[in-house]
Write a protein that holds these residues in place. Sequence first.
Motif, mmCIF file in Angstrom:
data_model
loop_
_atom_site.group_PDB
_atom_site.id
_atom_site.type_symbol
_atom_site.label_atom_id
_atom_site.label_comp_id
_atom_site.label_asym_id
_atom_site.label_seq_id
_atom_site.Cartn_x
_atom_site.Cartn_y
_atom_site.Cartn_z
ATOM 1 N N PRO A 164 0.816 -1.226 0.000
ATOM 2 C CA PRO A 164 0.000 0.000 0.000
ATOM 3 C C PRO A 164 0.846 1.271 0.000
ATOM 4 N N GLU A 165 1.946 1.265 0.758
ATOM 5 C CA GLU A 165 2.813 2.442 0.787
ATOM 6 C C GLU A 165 3.540 2.617 -0.540
ATOM 7 N N LEU A 166 3.958 1.511 -1.146
ATOM 8 C CA LEU A 166 4.602 1.603 -2.454
ATOM 9 C C LEU A 166 3.650 2.235 -3.462
ATOM 10 N N LYS A 167 2.395 1.824 -3.404
ATOM 11 C CA LYS A 167 1.402 2.355 -4.341
ATOM 12 C C LYS A 167 1.239 3.860 -4.156
ATOM 13 N N LYS A 168 1.256 4.312 -2.904
ATOM 14 C CA LYS A 168 1.148 5.748 -2.638
ATOM 15 C C LYS A 168 2.339 6.509 -3.214
ATOM 16 N N ARG A 169 3.469 5.840 -3.300
ATOM 17 C CA ARG A 169 4.675 6.464 -3.865
ATOM 18 C C ARG A 169 4.713 6.339 -5.389
ATOM 19 N N GLY A 170 3.668 5.756 -5.955
ATOM 20 C CA GLY A 170 3.613 5.606 -7.402
ATOM 21 C C GLY A 170 4.349 4.393 -7.917
ATOM 22 N N ILE A 171 4.630 3.438 -7.025
ATOM 23 C CA ILE A 171 5.354 2.221 -7.399
ATOM 24 C C ILE A 171 4.378 1.054 -7.412
ATOM 25 N N GLU A 172 4.221 0.435 -8.562
ATOM 26 C CA GLU A 172 3.370 -0.745 -8.670
ATOM 27 C C GLU A 172 4.243 -1.988 -8.575
ATOM 28 N N TRP A 173 3.929 -2.850 -7.609
ATOM 29 C CA TRP A 173 4.702 -4.085 -7.452
ATOM 30 C C TRP A 173 4.134 -5.133 -8.403
ATOM 31 N N LEU A 174 4.945 -5.527 -9.378
ATOM 32 C CA LEU A 174 4.502 -6.417 -10.441
ATOM 33 C C LEU A 174 4.961 -7.851 -10.187
#
Length: 286
Positions: A164-174
């Motif tokens: 969730p924090e990565l997503k807020k930083r604009g990072i999508e975990w693929l």
Amino acid sequence: MKLIFPDSLLWVSQSTVESLLKYYDYPHPIKSAKIILGYDKEHVTRTAKMCAAVAKSLNYSEKIICEYQITCLLHDLGRAGLDQALFGKIWSWAKNNNVPTRPLEWRQKFPNTTYGKETEAFWDMYSSELYEIGIENTEWAKEQVEMRLGYARRFNREIEKIKPELKKRGIEWLDWMGKVILYYYYPEKMDNAQNWVKKLGEILIACEQLEAYSNRIRGGDYYNRCDESFLEAFNYLDSLVDEGRISKSVLLAVRKLIADGLFDDILKDARDGNISKEEFNYLRKI
């Protein structure tokens, strides 16, 4: 055409690097006010720089290189919370007693172990011997074992916490990112992966192992090693080529960048500045 690399060998911002490295800091499970500072921060940073440069030399797109560097910066997240004294004591004992320290090696030696239960099997077999050297079968000790023999399980648990924090930083975990990270310990997870993904996994293995073989602090702390050798490092990488874990093209790309001197500062930093003139000459001819 001559390749142009950023001086820092970073394809992501310094602020992004710093934010990702903070995920390696881990609340102590017993001492509530204490934070265990991430042990692997410098290692993953050096590794991520080399990996991205090799990917660049193999003509990956800038977008993929950025995503890949983020992946490499998080490749040791499954060891967040590493207790240097306890981890070192367990795995030094294991190495001295010829106990497998990686899941693949464990399954080769103990094929009847249920897949994914290597950590539990370790404690079933060796808890009494560990108790004799002062290591009790606690949840915290189990986590130190899981950091190696159950790495996929622990990494997946930790990455889920921060998605969730990565997503807020604009990072999508693929999906491919996890496969790349787990390739060294779990090569079977790369089955049916696209070639470009597998090659990124190979690059990570090559650069991570080169850094690990050059890392003076790691060598003393938990590889039970008194000295570092570039010759030993490349002998090991050559053995991984023979096993089919790394392709010749990937290792050649690594060798070329080393011969060009691109990684001199990184390797010198890993060795605490201790690289002799003879060793530099060896690297120029690698």
